[in-house]
Motif scaffolding. Structure first.
Motif, mmCIF file in Angstrom:
data_model
loop_
_atom_site.group_PDB
_atom_site.id
_atom_site.type_symbol
_atom_site.label_atom_id
_atom_site.label_comp_id
_atom_site.label_asym_id
_atom_site.label_seq_id
_atom_site.Cartn_x
_atom_site.Cartn_y
_atom_site.Cartn_z
ATOM 1 N N TRP A 101 0.838 -1.202 0.000
ATOM 2 C CA TRP A 101 0.000 0.000 0.000
ATOM 3 C C TRP A 101 0.875 1.256 0.000
ATOM 4 C CZ3 TRP A 101 -4.491 0.932 4.058
ATOM 5 C CH2 TRP A 101 -5.310 1.967 3.593
ATOM 6 N N ASN A 126 0.959 4.069 -2.902
ATOM 7 C CA ASN A 126 0.692 5.485 -2.636
ATOM 8 C C ASN A 126 1.855 6.372 -3.054
ATOM 9 O OD1 ASN A 126 -1.955 5.698 -1.642
ATOM 10 N ND2 ASN A 126 -1.331 4.849 0.327
ATOM 11 N N ALA A 153 -6.759 8.737 1.351
ATOM 12 C CA ALA A 153 -5.540 8.887 2.155
ATOM 13 C C ALA A 153 -5.780 8.623 3.635
ATOM 14 C CB ALA A 153 -4.984 10.294 1.965
#
Length: 424
Positions: free
Chosen positions: A56, A60, A120
């Motif tokens: 992850w 990101n 986020a």
């Protein structure tokens, strides 16, 4: 291991088992059981969850970089690219980003599907059911564009795969293997370009390279799963049904420990032997020489020192195989597009006796498929204006302008232009 873990997560997304910023408890339990069974490990859930978090973060980081001016995605290399001065300026302000300037992300498209709708702050911005996967031939949905710019459901590119498309794609892959264009786990850039051109010429221009690569990965998964099953006690391959078979109690016990295997209980894999040629990294009973055609045979005396066992097809071998096939045809042993199991057993025994070889049945089967492909190509050409069959030369003939025009439009193998086909 990472590729397998990603496939497990994709499967859970498809099942709707993602809740909030993670998967539900049952999903983690199922993934852990399947993962440990696959790799013979004894990891606990925290190991997978840690990897989930690491992936992850990578996802990101890449997504943030793609949002910066000067950065873009190189699909062929599967990595971030930017001019040197752009990288230098960004790394000066964000030293931790240095590794991304040389790192490839082979699974980024799939990570988009897993993490793409998570905001986020960890909240899930869309239902997991909005991401539509179909493992069957009849529907492969790919999300085009990169996360943050993911199209809506109605805007997604949909490719409705049919058995005919799979068969043609597999033949294209086999052809590229035969040409030596497979490097490691995938094909070189020119091979993908050639396959895409041929595929679009046959099925329409709407397909992109990403569609073929996604199908390539999906077929690889089918093959790997079936191969893993066949290594388990009680499982065997049914040549007539073209599927993995086992007694009900064997299936029940295995599926209990490996829920993902349920789909293979009734799934046919008509191209399993072809997939073995495509995805295996080494060839003991097969090689690129399987794809040699009439008039292109090599003398076994000229084999390179230390070369692996190979199948060197010569005109006499092809002629003898064709005679065996004709004999079995006259006996009524051809069923659909292939022959019954007993016929293949008899032909393999006779072939090995004649040529003092120790080939397995799949070697003959793959040569048969290659000859069938060659026959279909000739048959289609003879339907075109300007092409005819020269019986004395036993080859296709046409004026040079006819050949040139056809090969330019159809990306047709040029070797067929001068090939003698005595057994057509």
């Amino acid at each position: 291991m990472e590729r397998y873990f990603i496939d497990l997560m994709l499967d859970q997304v498809k099942r709707g088992n993602r809740a909030g910023h993670t998967f539900n408890k049952q999903a983690w339990a199922d993934m852990l059981a399947v993962f440990n069974a696959q790799f013979g490990s004894q990891y606990d859930k925290d190991v997978l969850k840690s990897r989930y978090s690491a992936l992850w973060k990578q996802f990101n980081d890449v997504k943030i970089l793609l949002g910066q001016s000067g950065f873009s995605w190189d699909e062929s290399r599967q990595m971030l690219v930017a001019d040197d001065y752009v990288w230098d300026a960004y790394i000066k302000a964000h030293p931790e980003a240095r590794s991304y300037s040389t790192k490839s992300f082979m699974n980024f498209n799939d990570l988009c599907l897993i993490y793409g709708y998570t905001t986020a702050d960890g909240r899930y911005s869309r239902s997991s059911h909005d991401v539509d996967f179909d493992d069957d031939v009849h529907g492969v949905n790919l999300v085009e564009g990169f996360c943050g710019q993911v199209p809506s459901t109605t805007e997604r590119l949909r490719t409705d795969w049919t058995p005919a498309m799979d068969q043609y794609f597999i033949e294209l892959l086999l052809d590229q293997v035969g040409r030596g264009n497979k490097s490691g786990d995938t094909f070189n850039k020119q091979a993908w370009n050639d396959m895409l051109a041929s595929f679009n010429a046959k099925f329409g221009p709407q397909h992109g390279k990403r569609v073929l690569r996604h199908r390539y990965k999906k077929l690889w998964k089918y093959y790997s799963d079936a191969k893993a099953l066949l290594k388990q006690n009680g499982f065997s391959w049914d040549e007539m049904q073209q599927m993995v078979t086992a007694n009900d109690d064997v299936w029940d016990a295995y599926i209990k420990a490996n829920p993902h295997a349920r789909a293979y209980r009734k799934k046919t894999l008509p191209n399993y032997s072809d997939l073995a040629l495509i995805y295996e990294s080494t060839y003991d009973n097969y090689s690129q020489e399987l794809f040699l055609t009439v008039g292109e045979g090599k003398d076994s005396q000229n084999r390179p020192s230390g070369d692996r066992t190979r199948t060197y097809w010569t005109p006499p071998m092809d002629r003898y195989l064709v005679d065996l096939l004709l004999d079995q045809l006259l006996k009524g042993n051809k069923l659909g597009q292939t022959f019954i199991t007993q016929a293949w057993t008899e032909m393999t025994a006779s072939f090995n006796t004649t040529f003092r070889s120790k080939y397995e049945r799949d070697v003959l089967k793959n040569r048969y498929k290659h000859l069938r492909k060659q026959f279909n190509e000739i048959k289609n050409l003879l339907k075109q204006d300007g092409f005819s069959w020269d019986e004395s030369k036993e080859m296709l003939t046409a004026e040079d302008p006819v050949w040139d025009a056809y090969t330019k439009v159809n990306n047709f193998p040029l070797l067929i232009r001068k090939r003698v086909l005595f057994s057509t």
